[in-house]
Enzyme design. Structure first.
Site, PDB file in Angstrom:
ATOM      1  N   CYS A  80       3.481   1.443   2.334  1.00  0.00           N
ATOM      2  CA  CYS A  80       2.239   0.804   1.900  1.00  0.00           C
ATOM      3  C   CYS A  80       1.136   1.852   1.731  1.00  0.00           C
ATOM      4  O   CYS A  80       1.223   2.717   0.880  1.00  0.00           O
ATOM      5  CB  CYS A  80       1.854  -0.297   2.883  1.00  0.00           C
ATOM      6  N   HIS A  85       7.102  -2.781   3.123  1.00  0.00           N
ATOM      7  CA  HIS A  85       7.139  -2.514   4.571  1.00  0.00           C
ATOM      8  C   HIS A  85       8.538  -2.702   5.150  1.00  0.00           C
ATOM      9  O   HIS A  85       8.828  -3.746   5.759  1.00  0.00           O
ATOM     10  CB  HIS A  85       6.184  -3.465   5.305  1.00  0.00           C
ATOM     11  N   GLU A 110       9.563  -1.438   7.750  1.00  0.00           N
ATOM     12  CA  GLU A 110       9.476  -1.290   9.208  1.00  0.00           C
ATOM     13  C   GLU A 110       9.091  -2.571   9.938  1.00  0.00           C
ATOM     14  O   GLU A 110       9.251  -2.661  11.158  1.00  0.00           O
ATOM     15  CB  GLU A 110       8.474  -0.179   9.566  1.00  0.00           C
TER      16      GLU A 110
END
Length: 294
Positions: free
Chosen positions: A110, A204, A206
């Site tokens: 991001c 994202h 993660e």
């Protein structure tokens, strides 16, 4: 995964402001940097993981540490707008330039992609096609992306958790576009600058679905203003379904309602890019990361 017997040293660069960190902890129990620290410890057990907040005026590495002494740097998401000249953005961009100059491989998601873009001479702007909220849909590999180890294992088109109001306007000279979609032209890229290399994505890999739901709730007013929901109650109803899928990832009815498949619902697949970066580092080493994709 395994990163062989050596002890790896990772640095997580969390460019959230103190206020953003506070709000995120209140929402989902952890800051963006704490999310990264958690997943890196799962992907590389035994790794020494440090954290720095480069947007903060008093940010500093641990005594005796240098950027060149780390095996990799990871840049988190952030509410910073990289096209604004503020002390926070200047400090964060300067930090990323130092990472490039150190030669330490870096990964970012991001705003991490946006920071690396600006540091290397590219540009960032507000999303011209509106915000991408909850999930980036039909992210499609470029020809280069099909061959790049960052995206190994991804299908030709896939969805991913994605929450952003800014986007890369122009990649810096020498960068390689790896993926994009209808809403955001630059969804994944490799950037080389000043002797360093960065792999990054606009989405994202993660975060868990609970963090997607938390982000929707934090940005509920913006969702309504953008016309993506009629009311805060609509946002809450959608966020609740995402939360429910987080708790019960095998519920096919919820996945169907949300239009998601295993690329999002299965944690291992959702984390593909972060896993690929860490595994490439373990397999190739620092020097090998510098030549991948050339």
């Amino acid at each position: 995964m395994t990163t062989n017997d050596r002890e790896w040293r990772f640095l997580v660069a969390e460019s959230e402001t103190p206020e953003a960190r506070r709000k995120r902890r209140e929402s989902v129990g952890r800051s963006s940097g704490e999310t990264y620290l958690g997943i890196l410890r799962e992907l590389s057990p035994g790794a020494a993981c440090d954290r720095i907040q480069p947007a903060d005026a008093d940010a500093a590495l641990s005594p005796g540490a240098t950027l060149a002494g780390y095996d990799a740097v990871f840049l988190t998401g952030s509410p910073l707008h990289l096209y604004e000249e503020t002390p926070e953005t200047r400090r964060t961009v300067a930090f990323m330039r130092a990472v490039f100059a150190s030669g330490t491989p870096a990964f970012g998601s991001c705003a991490g992609l946006q920071v690396a873009t600006v540091a290397a001479g590219g540009s960032v702007r507000p999303n011209v096609r509106g915000r991408e909220a909850a999930f980036g849909r039909r992210i499609t590999l470029t020809e280069a992306g099909c061959e790049h180890p960052l995206l190994a294992g991804r299908p030709a088109a896939y969805d991913a958790p994605s929450i952003h109001t800014d986007e890369v306007e122009a990649l810096p000279p020498g960068a390689t576009l790896l993926a994009g979609n209808r809403v955001t032209a630059v969804q994944a890229a490799e950037i080389r600058f000043d002797g360093g290399v960065f792999w990054g994505v606009q989405y994202h890999p993660e975060i868990g679905l609970d963090e997607v739901a938390g982000a929707l709730r934090r940005q509920a007013d913006g969702m309504v203003e953008a016309g993506l929901a009629r009311s805060r109650d609509d946002v809450e109803a959608y966020a609740q379904q995402v939360d429910d899928l987080h708790r019960e990832p095998d519920r096919r009815d919820l996945a169907w309602r949300l239009g998601l498949d295993e690329q999002v619902t299965v944690e291992r697949l959702r984390q593909t890019e972060l896993r690929n970066f860490v595994e490439s580092l373990a397999r190739l080493g620092r020097a090998g990361m510098q030549v991948v994709g050339r």
